[in-house]
Design an enzyme around this catalytic site. Structure first.
Site, short mmCIF file in Angstrom:
data_model
loop_
_atom_site.label_atom_id
_atom_site.label_comp_id
_atom_site.label_asym_id
_atom_site.label_seq_id
_atom_site.Cartn_x
_atom_site.Cartn_y
_atom_site.Cartn_z
N ASP A 1 -112.19 62.96 -55.16
CA ASP A 1 -111.79 63.82 -54.05
C ASP A 1 -112.51 65.16 -54.23
OD1 ASP A 1 -110.36 65.22 -55.99
OD2 ASP A 1 -108.39 64.95 -55.04
N HIS A 2 -112.11 66.14 -53.41
CA HIS A 2 -112.78 67.45 -53.46
C HIS A 2 -112.67 68.10 -54.84
CE1 HIS A 2 -108.61 67.72 -52.20
NE2 HIS A 2 -108.56 68.92 -52.73
N CYS B 1 -110.36 63.27 -59.83
CA CYS B 1 -109.66 64.20 -58.94
C CYS B 1 -109.30 65.43 -59.78
CB CYS B 1 -108.45 63.55 -58.27
SG CYS B 1 -107.11 63.04 -59.36
N THR C 1 -106.53 66.32 -61.49
CA THR C 1 -105.91 65.97 -62.77
C THR C 1 -106.25 64.55 -63.24
OG1 THR C 1 -103.98 65.13 -61.62
CG2 THR C 1 -103.90 67.44 -62.31
N GLY C 2 -106.68 63.73 -62.32
CA GLY C 2 -106.85 62.29 -62.60
C GLY C 2 -105.56 61.51 -62.41
N HIS D 1 -107.99 48.13 -76.41
CA HIS D 1 -106.64 47.58 -76.42
C HIS D 1 -106.13 47.20 -75.04
CE1 HIS D 1 -105.45 49.54 -80.55
NE2 HIS D 1 -106.57 48.85 -80.61
N HIS E 1 -103.87 41.89 -78.07
CA HIS E 1 -103.90 42.76 -76.89
C HIS E 1 -103.91 41.95 -75.60
CE1 HIS E 1 -104.45 46.00 -79.65
NE2 HIS E 1 -105.57 45.46 -80.12
C1 RB5 Z 1 -105.89 68.01 -54.98
O1 RB5 Z 1 -105.49 69.33 -54.79
C2 RB5 Z 1 -105.17 67.41 -56.18
O2 RB5 Z 1 -103.82 67.25 -55.90
C3 RB5 Z 1 -105.80 66.09 -56.56
O3 RB5 Z 1 -107.15 66.30 -56.83
C4 RB5 Z 1 -105.25 65.40 -57.80
O4 RB5 Z 1 -105.17 66.29 -58.86
C5 RB5 Z 1 -104.03 64.61 -57.61
O5 RB5 Z 1 -103.55 63.97 -58.53
#
Ligand code: RB5
Length: 152
Positions: free
Chosen positions: A10-11, A66, A68-69, A99, A134
């Site tokens: 994403d952005h 993204c 945080t992922g 694993h 595993h």
């Molecule tokens: C976008 O602002 C943010 O929420 C997204 O990139 C991500 O971190 C969501 O889990």
């Protein structure tokens, strides 16, 4: 034939993706980039589900980025057959493959820097699943997925 990574972001993951793409090329990986390519705000599930769908159909490995992922991993793991791992350290990236036979790596562009992300990606791509005990554990997850009330 070059091994392929299907990538999306994403952005908030765009900058980190741009940092990592040259390394994938350098390591000999073919890349299919499903976007996004701009800074405008988009919805991460659209991109997570696009990559997860490709991995579920047999593509070797996915990479999702993204902020945080976390959102990417939550969304990707809704797709049957996908084992998406959010990693912020190299040991977890190794273990996710060795694993958990993870087939999607999720990274947080607002959490880790490009050099650490590169090492995490390298560890993930260079590690094989160990099988054995595993596999038994993954079979239990697969059976739970199959029996899930949410599945048609
Ligand atoms: C976008 O602002 C943010 O929420 C997204 O990139 C991500 O971190 C969501 O889990």
């Amino acid at each position: 034939m070059a091994r392929k990574v299907v990538v999306a972001n994403d952005h908030a993951g765009l900058e980190l993706k741009r940092e990592l793409l040259p390394s994938l090329a350098e390591w000999g990986w073919q890349v299919e980039d499903l976007g996004c390519q701009g800074a405008e705000s988009v919805d991460y599930p659209d991109f997570a589900l696009a990559v997860a769908g490709r991995v579920a159909q047999g593509e070797e490995v996915g990479l999702l980025l993204c902020g945080t992922g976390i959102g990417m991993s939550i969304a990707a793991n809704k797709v049957a057959g996908v084992r998406a791992a959010l990693c912020a350290d190299t040991y977890s990236a190794w273990a996710a493959r060795a694993h958990n036979d993870a087939n999607v790596l999720c990274l947080g562009g607002r959490v880790i820097g490009p050099e650490l992300a590169r090492e995490i990606l390298r560890a993930f791509l260079n590690t094989d699943f160990e099988g054995g005990r595993h596999q038994r554990r993954l079979d239990k997850i697969a059976r739970a997925e199959e029996a899930s009330p949410g599945r048609r």
